[in-house]
Design a protein around this motif. Structure first.
Motif, PDB file in Angstrom:
ATOM      1  N   ASN A 191       3.281 116.441  -0.889  1.00  0.00           N
ATOM      2  CA  ASN A 191       3.365 117.525  -1.880  1.00  0.00           C
ATOM      3  C   ASN A 191       2.825 117.095  -3.239  1.00  0.00           C
TER       4      ASN A 191
ATOM      5  N   LEU B  73       5.647 119.548   3.719  1.00  0.00           N
ATOM      6  CA  LEU B  73       4.865 120.340   2.751  1.00  0.00           C
ATOM      7  C   LEU B  73       5.566 121.660   2.428  1.00  0.00           C
ATOM      8  N   THR B  74       5.489 122.073   1.185  1.00  0.00           N
ATOM      9  CA  THR B  74       5.991 123.401   0.819  1.00  0.00           C
ATOM     10  C   THR B  74       5.008 124.454   1.351  1.00  0.00           C
TER      11      THR B  74
ATOM     12  N   GLU C 278      -0.359 118.753  -5.146  1.00  0.00           N
ATOM     13  CA  GLU C 278      -0.145 119.389  -6.460  1.00  0.00           C
ATOM     14  C   GLU C 278      -1.083 118.805  -7.527  1.00  0.00           C
TER      15      GLU C 278
ATOM     16  N   ASN D 172       1.899 124.640  -0.753  1.00  0.00           N
ATOM     17  CA  ASN D 172       0.941 123.546  -0.555  1.00  0.00           C
ATOM     18  C   ASN D 172       0.226 123.650   0.796  1.00  0.00           C
TER      19      ASN D 172
END
Ligand code: ZN
Length: 240
Positions: free
Chosen positions: A45, A91-92, A49, A95
């Motif tokens: 992540n 992972l979000t 980002e 993302n």
């Protein structure tokens, strides 16, 4: 125009931060990433980002493709598969979506960027023989940057002859074509554990590879603490 070309970060935050700090000190106009932002390491992540927030122009790598769910890891070995599925779960959604939307290739100011090869993003350019086939696809371009092998090198096509070369600095000749691999930021595999990337100065027609030490121990400890395969930590110290 001065470009920093980075590739194969593989969720290694310590390596990415060191490399970007060095690039900032050098001062470039654009930073370009050849894919595999995630996979293997413990900070997917954070790495995505940074790429997103700094607007680093990137393409999708084979590990990114699996991590965002676009493909299943059928052709991955056991360790890579386990890490890719761990990454997918870690992972979000935001993302994953960012990775999903990355293009496979890109043309930037007249040069081409691909992850593996022009003919196939999953293919490795490992030899002069591989490079010959790719040069045939470069009618429109004189320079193509590629990643995927995690090995710093370049191939040059000049006077009908293809050579594999390893000098740290070279000049781009107008009558030649080039396939150039900056090496890997987060998991180098040429037995030199330092991060690898390059600076391309289009005005001066010059390419310079750079190797950089980073905090390998922290990156290794995080991999072990995350429960990922210990071999993924150990290989960082060996550069394999
Ligand atoms: Zn990779």
């Amino acid at each position: 125009m001065k470009y920093a070309i980075i590739s194969d970060i593989h969720s290694n935050l310590e390596a990415l931060e060191s490399v970007l700090q060095e690039i900032d000190q050098i001062g470039v106009d654009r930073i370009i990433c050849l894919g595999d932002i995630v996979g293997y390491g413990a900070n997917p992540n954070e790495c995505v980002e940074i790429i997103r927030e700094r607007k680093i122009e990137s393409i999708i790598g084979n590990h990114d493709t699996v991590a965002c769910g676009k493909k299943e890891p059928f052709d991955f070995n056991f360790v890579a598969k386990e890490a890719a599925l761990w990454t997918r779960n870690t992972l979000t959604a935001k993302n994953r979506e960012f990775l999903h939307n990355l293009p496979e290739t890109r043309e930037i100011d007249g040069f081409l960027i691909v992850h593996g090869a022009i003919s196939d993003p999953d293919l490795y350019i490992f030899s002069v023989y591989d490079a010959i086939g790719e040069f045939k696809l470069m009618k429109k371009w004189n320079i193509c940057f590629f990643g995927h092998t995690h090995v710093r090198t370049y191939y040059v096509l000049i006077g009908g002859d293809v050579q594999c070369r390893f000098e740290y600095e070279f000049k781009i000749k107008p009558e030649a074509k080039y396939l150039i691999n900056p090496g890997s930021v987060g998991q180098p595999r040429d037995r030199d554990p330092r991060s690898s990337f390059l600076i391309y100065d289009s005005k001066g027609a010059a390419v310079r590879f750079i190797r950089l030490e980073y905090d390998i121990e922290s990156a290794k400890q995080k991999i072990i603490r995350a429960g990922l395969d210990r071999r993924l930590a150990e290989r960082l110290s060996l550069g394999i």
